[in-house]
Motif scaffolding. Structure first.
Motif, PDB file in Angstrom:
ATOM      1  N   LYS A   1      -3.916   2.102  17.556  1.00 33.72           N
ATOM      2  CA  LYS A   1      -3.871   2.711  16.233  1.00 33.72           C
ATOM      3  C   LYS A   1      -2.456   2.823  15.687  1.00 33.72           C
ATOM      4  O   LYS A   1      -2.230   3.494  14.702  1.00 33.72           O
ATOM      5  CB  LYS A   1      -4.520   4.105  16.268  1.00 33.72           C
ATOM      6  CG  LYS A   1      -6.008   4.055  16.520  1.00 33.72           C
ATOM      7  CD  LYS A   1      -6.726   3.307  15.410  1.00 33.72           C
ATOM      8  CE  LYS A   1      -8.226   3.300  15.652  1.00 33.72           C
ATOM      9  NZ  LYS A   1      -8.928   2.541  14.602  1.00 33.72           N
ATOM     10  N   TYR A   2      -1.499   2.155  16.335  1.00 33.74           N
ATOM     11  CA  TYR A   2      -0.145   2.149  15.806  1.00 33.74           C
ATOM     12  C   TYR A   2      -0.093   1.275  14.553  1.00 33.74           C
ATOM     13  O   TYR A   2      -0.964   0.439  14.344  1.00 33.74           O
ATOM     14  CB  TYR A   2       0.842   1.653  16.862  1.00 33.74           C
ATOM     15  CG  TYR A   2       2.273   1.688  16.402  1.00 33.74           C
ATOM     16  CD1 TYR A   2       2.849   2.885  16.026  1.00 33.74           C
ATOM     17  CD2 TYR A   2       3.004   0.528  16.285  1.00 33.74           C
ATOM     18  CE1 TYR A   2       4.149   2.930  15.562  1.00 33.74           C
ATOM     19  CE2 TYR A   2       4.304   0.565  15.826  1.00 33.74           C
ATOM     20  CZ  TYR A   2       4.871   1.762  15.474  1.00 33.74           C
ATOM     21  OH  TYR A   2       6.146   1.802  15.003  1.00 33.74           O
ATOM     22  N   ASP A   3       0.924   1.455  13.719  1.00 32.78           N
ATOM     23  CA  ASP A   3       1.000   0.782  12.419  1.00 32.78           C
ATOM     24  C   ASP A   3       0.578  -0.683  12.477  1.00 32.78           C
ATOM     25  O   ASP A   3       1.195  -1.497  13.165  1.00 32.78           O
ATOM     26  CB  ASP A   3       2.437   0.838  11.883  1.00 32.78           C
ATOM     27  CG  ASP A   3       2.811   2.231  11.423  1.00 32.78           C
ATOM     28  OD1 ASP A   3       3.916   2.350  10.925  1.00 32.78           O
ATOM     29  OD2 ASP A   3       2.014   3.161  11.559  1.00 32.78           O
ATOM     30  N   HIS A   4      -0.450  -1.006  11.736  1.00 37.72           N
ATOM     31  CA  HIS A   4      -0.928  -2.381  11.633  1.00 37.72           C
ATOM     32  C   HIS A   4      -0.126  -3.083  10.541  1.00 37.72           C
ATOM     33  O   HIS A   4       0.146  -2.503   9.496  1.00 37.72           O
ATOM     34  CB  HIS A   4      -2.417  -2.376  11.282  1.00 37.72           C
ATOM     35  CG  HIS A   4      -3.066  -3.712  11.413  1.00 37.72           C
ATOM     36  ND1 HIS A   4      -2.925  -4.687  10.464  1.00 37.72           N
ATOM     37  CD2 HIS A   4      -3.852  -4.230  12.381  1.00 37.72           C
ATOM     38  CE1 HIS A   4      -3.607  -5.756  10.837  1.00 37.72           C
ATOM     39  NE2 HIS A   4      -4.174  -5.506  11.989  1.00 37.72           N
ATOM     40  N   PRO A   5       0.276  -4.348  10.762  1.00 38.92           N
ATOM     41  CA  PRO A   5       1.104  -5.031   9.762  1.00 38.92           C
ATOM     42  C   PRO A   5       0.480  -5.061   8.376  1.00 38.92           C
ATOM     43  O   PRO A   5       1.177  -5.084   7.369  1.00 38.92           O
ATOM     44  CB  PRO A   5       1.242  -6.451  10.336  1.00 38.92           C
ATOM     45  CG  PRO A   5       1.076  -6.277  11.805  1.00 38.92           C
ATOM     46  CD  PRO A   5       0.073  -5.155  11.963  1.00 38.92           C
ATOM     47  N   SER A   6      -0.847  -5.075   8.294  1.00 39.74           N
ATOM     48  CA  SER A   6      -1.508  -5.151   6.991  1.00 39.74           C
ATOM     49  C   SER A   6      -1.665  -3.787   6.349  1.00 39.74           C
ATOM     50  O   SER A   6      -2.158  -3.665   5.234  1.00 39.74           O
ATOM     51  CB  SER A   6      -2.893  -5.793   7.134  1.00 39.74           C
ATOM     52  OG  SER A   6      -3.739  -4.966   7.916  1.00 39.74           O
ATOM     53  N   GLY A   7      -1.270  -2.729   7.048  1.00 43.13           N
ATOM     54  CA  GLY A   7      -1.383  -1.397   6.493  1.00 43.13           C
ATOM     55  C   GLY A   7      -2.773  -0.803   6.627  1.00 43.13           C
ATOM     56  O   GLY A   7      -3.147   0.093   5.875  1.00 43.13           O
ATOM     57  N   VAL A   8      -3.572  -1.312   7.568  1.00 40.82           N
ATOM     58  CA  VAL A   8      -4.930  -0.808   7.754  1.00 40.82           C
ATOM     59  C   VAL A   8      -4.918   0.419   8.659  1.00 40.82           C
ATOM     60  O   VAL A   8      -4.364   0.392   9.750  1.00 40.82           O
ATOM     61  CB  VAL A   8      -5.840  -1.887   8.373  1.00 40.82           C
ATOM     62  CG1 VAL A   8      -7.223  -1.308   8.647  1.00 40.82           C
ATOM     63  CG2 VAL A   8      -5.947  -3.078   7.437  1.00 40.82           C
ATOM     64  N   TYR A   9      -5.529   1.502   8.231  1.00 44.25           N
ATOM     65  CA  TYR A   9      -5.576   2.741   8.985  1.00 44.25           C
ATOM     66  C   TYR A   9      -7.019   3.221   9.061  1.00 44.25           C
ATOM     67  O   TYR A   9      -7.921   2.632   8.472  1.00 44.25           O
ATOM     68  CB  TYR A   9      -4.702   3.812   8.325  1.00 44.25           C
ATOM     69  CG  TYR A   9      -3.245   3.458   8.330  1.00 44.25           C
ATOM     70  CD1 TYR A   9      -2.420   3.863   9.373  1.00 44.25           C
ATOM     71  CD2 TYR A   9      -2.695   2.681   7.329  1.00 44.25           C
ATOM     72  CE1 TYR A   9      -1.093   3.526   9.404  1.00 44.25           C
ATOM     73  CE2 TYR A   9      -1.367   2.339   7.352  1.00 44.25           C
ATOM     74  CZ  TYR A   9      -0.565   2.760   8.388  1.00 44.25           C
ATOM     75  OH  TYR A   9       0.755   2.422   8.419  1.00 44.25           O
ATOM     76  N   ASP A  10      -7.244   4.312   9.774  1.00 40.57           N
ATOM     77  CA  ASP A  10      -8.586   4.865   9.887  1.00 40.57           C
ATOM     78  C   ASP A  10      -9.189   5.177   8.521  1.00 40.57           C
ATOM     79  O   ASP A  10     -10.326   4.844   8.242  1.00 40.57           O
ATOM     80  CB  ASP A  10      -8.560   6.146  10.730  1.00 40.57           C
ATOM     81  CG  ASP A  10      -8.280   5.865  12.188  1.00 40.57           C
ATOM     82  OD1 ASP A  10      -8.017   6.816  12.914  1.00 40.57           O
ATOM     83  OD2 ASP A  10      -8.326   4.685  12.589  1.00 40.57           O
ATOM     84  N   LYS A  11      -8.404   5.833   7.671  1.00 40.15           N
ATOM     85  CA  LYS A  11      -8.935   6.263   6.390  1.00 40.15           C
ATOM     86  C   LYS A  11      -7.811   6.584   5.422  1.00 40.15           C
ATOM     87  O   LYS A  11      -6.916   7.344   5.747  1.00 40.15           O
ATOM     88  CB  LYS A  11      -9.825   7.490   6.569  1.00 40.15           C
ATOM     89  CG  LYS A  11     -10.539   7.944   5.306  1.00 40.15           C
ATOM     90  CD  LYS A  11     -11.408   9.155   5.605  1.00 40.15           C
ATOM     91  CE  LYS A  11     -12.129   9.622   4.337  1.00 40.15           C
ATOM     92  NZ  LYS A  11     -12.939  10.840   4.598  1.00 40.15           N
ATOM     93  N   SER A  12      -7.886   6.001   4.233  1.00 39.99           N
ATOM     94  CA  SER A  12      -6.936   6.330   3.186  1.00 39.99           C
ATOM     95  C   SER A  12      -7.436   7.565   2.458  1.00 39.99           C
ATOM     96  O   SER A  12      -8.593   7.641   2.055  1.00 39.99           O
ATOM     97  CB  SER A  12      -6.802   5.152   2.211  1.00 39.99           C
ATOM     98  OG  SER A  12      -5.941   5.484   1.155  1.00 39.99           O
ATOM     99  N   ILE A  13      -6.558   8.558   2.286  1.00 41.09           N
ATOM    100  CA  ILE A  13      -6.957   9.847   1.733  1.00 41.09           C
ATOM    101  C   ILE A  13      -6.603   9.989   0.253  1.00 41.09           C
ATOM    102  O   ILE A  13      -7.436  10.387  -0.558  1.00 41.09           O
ATOM    103  CB  ILE A  13      -6.301  11.007   2.513  1.00 41.09           C
ATOM    104  CG1 ILE A  13      -6.606  10.885   4.020  1.00 41.09           C
ATOM    105  CG2 ILE A  13      -6.770  12.349   1.981  1.00 41.09           C
ATOM    106  CD1 ILE A  13      -8.057  10.991   4.374  1.00 41.09           C
ATOM    107  N   LYS A  14      -5.368   9.636  -0.113  1.00 42.17           N
ATOM    108  CA  LYS A  14      -4.917   9.921  -1.471  1.00 42.17           C
ATOM    109  C   LYS A  14      -3.695   9.083  -1.815  1.00 42.17           C
ATOM    110  O   LYS A  14      -2.824   8.887  -0.992  1.00 42.17           O
ATOM    111  CB  LYS A  14      -4.577  11.414  -1.594  1.00 42.17           C
ATOM    112  CG  LYS A  14      -4.116  11.856  -2.969  1.00 42.17           C
ATOM    113  CD  LYS A  14      -3.761  13.341  -2.959  1.00 42.17           C
ATOM    114  CE  LYS A  14      -3.279  13.798  -4.329  1.00 42.17           C
ATOM    115  NZ  LYS A  14      -2.899  15.229  -4.327  1.00 42.17           N
ATOM    116  N   GLU A  15      -3.651   8.578  -3.053  1.00 40.93           N
ATOM    117  CA  GLU A  15      -2.468   7.900  -3.547  1.00 40.93           C
ATOM    118  C   GLU A  15      -1.396   8.954  -3.870  1.00 40.93           C
ATOM    119  O   GLU A  15      -1.697  10.006  -4.435  1.00 40.93           O
ATOM    120  CB  GLU A  15      -2.794   7.107  -4.811  1.00 40.93           C
ATOM    121  CG  GLU A  15      -3.804   5.986  -4.609  1.00 40.93           C
ATOM    122  CD  GLU A  15      -3.226   4.824  -3.835  1.00 40.93           C
ATOM    123  OE1 GLU A  15      -1.993   4.624  -3.899  1.00 40.93           O
ATOM    124  OE2 GLU A  15      -3.993   4.120  -3.169  1.00 40.93           O
TER     125      GLU A  15
END
Length: 216
Positions: A129-143
């Protein structure tokens, strides 16, 4: 500096600016937890880390470990640390930043965060779960942008950047002056007014002043 071998729960003394040391602990590589405990030497004896406030956790580079003055301490680590779940992930696009515009202290440099940032869920203790190059994470919460942020709220979150020497060292020194978590990178990212006491940090990240002239 001597080679620093990574070991989870290793307790460290790390020099910020020359003559100011901070207490820290390795957790899961490449993350270190920094404590709100500073001294003028490495003598952190008889400290109970369970009773020492935490400043922040952050990922660090091998360069930070190699360049920083670090001493391993024989202190019992904290073992029940629960890292934050929400983090600030800055937009990878670059932009020109101008601080103290129109004054003798004016600085212009290139930084990330062209479109602000995103508040994301992130489990730093979970494998893969470390920083993925594409910026994919578990869940985006807010801009997050400079127009909709609440400064008191973003102070509770860390940026997902991987920090280097000596910008992280300088940030920690500023924390020692204020006795609390200080992060000039958020001022840059969200166009927040920049105190003049951050001048050396700005000189470091702008890359326009040789580090030896800044005391590093």
């Amino acid at each position: 500096m001597g080679r620093v071998v990574w070991k989870e729960n290793k307790v460290l003394s790390i020099e910020t600016r020359k003559g100011t040391f901070v207490l820290a602990q390795m957790i899961k590589s490449p993350y270190i937890v920094f404590f709100n405990s500073f001294r003028e030497d490495n003598d952190f004896k008889e400290i109970d880390l369970e009773n020492v406030p935490i400043l922040f956790p952050h990922a660090v580079t091998k360069q930070f470990l190699k360049k920083s003055n670090i001493v391993t301490l024989n202190i019992k680590p904290i073992t029940n640390y629960q890292p934050p779940k929400l983090w600030i992930h800055e937009d990878p696009g670059s932009r020109t930043v101008n601080v103290w515009e129109g004054t003798k202290n004016e600085r212009e440099f290139i930084s990330f965060g062209e479109n602000g940032a995103v508040l994301v869920e992130k489990d730093i203790l979970k494998e893969g779960k470390y920083d993925h190059p594409s910026g994919v994470y578990d869940k985006s919460i807010k801009e997050l942008t400079s127009k909709n942020i609440d400064i008191s709220t973003i102070s509770n979150y860390e940026i997902t950047s991987v920090e280097v020497y000596p910008s992280l060292n300088e940030r920690l020194f500023l924390c020692s002056l204020k006795g609390q978590n200080i992060d000039p990178a958020k001022n840059i990212l969200f166009n927040i007014d920049m105190p003049l006491e951050f001048e050396k940090y700005i000189d470091i990240v702008s890359g326009k002043v040789p580090l030896d002239k800044l005391g590093y």
